[in-house]
Design an enzyme around this catalytic site. Sequence first.
Site, PDB file in Angstrom:
ATOM      1  N   LEU A 311      15.431 -32.308  -3.173  1.00 46.95           N
ATOM      2  CA  LEU A 311      16.792 -31.828  -3.134  1.00 46.95           C
ATOM      3  C   LEU A 311      17.542 -31.896  -1.870  1.00 46.95           C
ATOM      4  O   LEU A 311      18.842 -32.325  -1.801  1.00 46.95           O
ATOM      5  CB  LEU A 311      16.784 -30.376  -3.732  1.00 46.95           C
ATOM      6  CG  LEU A 311      18.162 -29.378  -3.555  1.00 46.95           C
ATOM      7  CD1 LEU A 311      19.153 -30.179  -4.318  1.00 46.95           C
ATOM      8  CD2 LEU A 311      17.848 -27.976  -4.048  1.00 46.95           C
ATOM      9  N   GLN A 314      18.649 -35.584  -1.385  1.00 45.66           N
ATOM     10  CA  GLN A 314      19.767 -35.831  -2.085  1.00 45.66           C
ATOM     11  C   GLN A 314      21.174 -35.320  -1.401  1.00 45.66           C
ATOM     12  O   GLN A 314      22.146 -35.925  -1.227  1.00 45.66           O
ATOM     13  CB  GLN A 314      19.563 -35.357  -3.479  1.00 45.66           C
ATOM     14  CG  GLN A 314      20.995 -35.816  -4.373  1.00 45.66           C
ATOM     15  CD  GLN A 314      21.150 -37.236  -4.468  1.00 45.66           C
ATOM     16  OE1 GLN A 314      20.369 -37.980  -4.625  1.00 45.66           O
ATOM     17  NE2 GLN A 314      22.497 -37.499  -4.872  1.00 45.66           N
ATOM     18  N   GLU A 315      20.889 -34.104  -0.815  1.00 45.36           N
ATOM     19  CA  GLU A 315      22.095 -33.492  -0.032  1.00 45.36           C
ATOM     20  C   GLU A 315      22.482 -34.118   1.035  1.00 45.36           C
ATOM     21  O   GLU A 315      23.648 -34.335   1.333  1.00 45.36           O
ATOM     22  CB  GLU A 315      21.681 -31.837  -0.028  1.00 45.36           C
ATOM     23  CG  GLU A 315      21.738 -31.154  -1.538  1.00 45.36           C
ATOM     24  CD  GLU A 315      23.107 -31.030  -1.821  1.00 45.36           C
ATOM     25  OE1 GLU A 315      24.017 -31.232  -1.388  1.00 45.36           O
ATOM     26  OE2 GLU A 315      23.275 -30.802  -3.258  1.00 45.36           O
ATOM     27  N   SER A 316      21.560 -34.245   1.813  1.00 46.56           N
ATOM     28  CA  SER A 316      21.955 -34.731   3.189  1.00 46.56           C
ATOM     29  C   SER A 316      21.089 -35.844   4.072  1.00 46.56           C
ATOM     30  O   SER A 316      21.272 -36.168   5.224  1.00 46.56           O
ATOM     31  CB  SER A 316      21.622 -33.523   4.255  1.00 46.56           C
ATOM     32  OG  SER A 316      20.413 -33.229   4.355  1.00 46.56           O
ATOM     33  N   TYR A 441      22.949 -37.364  -9.726  1.00 47.47           N
ATOM     34  CA  TYR A 441      22.233 -36.257  -9.101  1.00 47.47           C
ATOM     35  C   TYR A 441      21.035 -35.793  -9.269  1.00 47.47           C
ATOM     36  O   TYR A 441      19.733 -36.057  -8.573  1.00 47.47           O
ATOM     37  CB  TYR A 441      23.371 -35.286  -8.816  1.00 47.47           C
ATOM     38  CG  TYR A 441      22.604 -34.000  -7.720  1.00 47.47           C
ATOM     39  CD1 TYR A 441      23.214 -33.864  -6.414  1.00 47.47           C
ATOM     40  CD2 TYR A 441      21.955 -33.028  -8.355  1.00 47.47           C
ATOM     41  CE1 TYR A 441      23.203 -32.872  -5.547  1.00 47.47           C
ATOM     42  CE2 TYR A 441      21.866 -31.762  -7.473  1.00 47.47           C
ATOM     43  CZ  TYR A 441      22.371 -31.895  -6.110  1.00 47.47           C
ATOM     44  OH  TYR A 441      22.016 -30.962  -5.347  1.00 47.47           O
TER      45      TYR A 441
END
EC number: 4.2.2.n1
Length: 484
Positions: A311, A314-316, A441
């Site tokens: 996660l 995927q975010e940063s 996502y």
Amino acid sequence: MFDALLRYMRPVATAFVALLALLIPDNRTSHEPDAALSAILSRDFIQVFTRNTPTTYYEGRHGPTGFEYDLVRRFAESLDVSLSLNSVGNIGDVLSAVRDGRADLGAATLSLDPAEPGILYSRPIMSMQPMVIYHRGIPAPTTPEDLLGLDIAALRGSGTGRALRDLQKSLPELTWQETDELEVTDLIEMVEKGEFDAAVVYAHQFKLNRLFFPDVENGFMLGAPQSLVWAFPKDSGVALLQAANRLIDRLHASGQLDELIARYFGHDDYLEYVGARLFIRHAQARLPRYEAAFKEAARDTGFDWKLLAALGYQESHWKPRATSPTGVRGLMMLTNDTAAEVGVTNRLDPEQSIEGGATYLLHVKGRLQEEITEPDRTWMALAAYNVGLGHLYDAQKITEMQGGDPYKWADVRKALPLLQKRKWYSQVRHGYARGGEPVIYVRNIRRYYEILNYVDRSRRQFHHLGERDDTFPQTPFNTVPPVL
């Protein structure tokens, strides 16, 4: 190439009914027809010989798992007995154990081979397509003739080796190396490292592993599809075989077998090789700095730390100072409101961000309907983390309007993109959303999670990636010579 894979993997029982009938002789033996089954019921367990591989059986986060493990577990349950597993080194060891009666059943990516002595085979469980894979640094082989002159690897005793032998009948100058002391993932890795130009494996095995080996490409399907089957001792009666066939028939008819195949082998290829290569490089260079924080957050929230790490990537891309145009910041890309909700005072502090992101994901997961079970519950929580709970609820409503199951991610993910269409978002409470984004996502997170699981499992169980020599100096490959 993989668009047709599930078609190849569909059950092919009809084509083999007559052949299987021939494999079961009329004059069985002097044993009682139900000797094996009676013994199993009497001792209250069934002895299954298998192999420890990603496509058959291995120890997962919550205990034993794998496609064939799932099937033999169901078979044991259908007999109301316990399951005893014995993992051995290669297919030959499995068949020997079946032949001499140490195994009641062999389940180890076995292909139907009528020439194998002392064995009875179940109905086909699924179809397996032999495939040529190759190192990206060589010209792509597209025809059997292109294999001439290449260094090729295969597993001895497998149906992929038989596919090469069948090809050698028309291309007698063909030669290759084979071994029974390695696994499919070893062969793929050796092609990745350039130790072989190519190998022949089953398509579903390569599909399961391909993102871990970005320098290996699929070439072409070799020969006809083969059948994955279970093996039974020929001289112990047929009642156990018949019981297995009844289970397989039920799973076929109910659609449960197709669901299992899709679960284990039906993933879409949604990360390109460049993305996989970049992720692996970042996992080596960046993740170690934050691994302890992910593990601490996992202990606090009950999630797998590797899921939280996926996660975060995927975010940063694991960048603690990441900032988006909309104002979300930090490694887990929290808004000001979300940060305040979970007690984060500094979004750019990676430890706070990771703990806050995990806590928020847990809050979201807790607000989902109790009818949603795992793993769907986790996938929907991730989607809501991205698009918001309100839009997820709207997608569930659309799913129900279309006759789908609002508690199944496979159905809800089809409805989410409809939130971009006026026809649909005008009928739900929270209106328009870029509903395609949470689908991608969740896909990406799942694939990152798969890669991290593979690397973690490799450290503990399979390859110890990055800790072993670059070659296999003691590997007993034998050369299969040309037949000139």
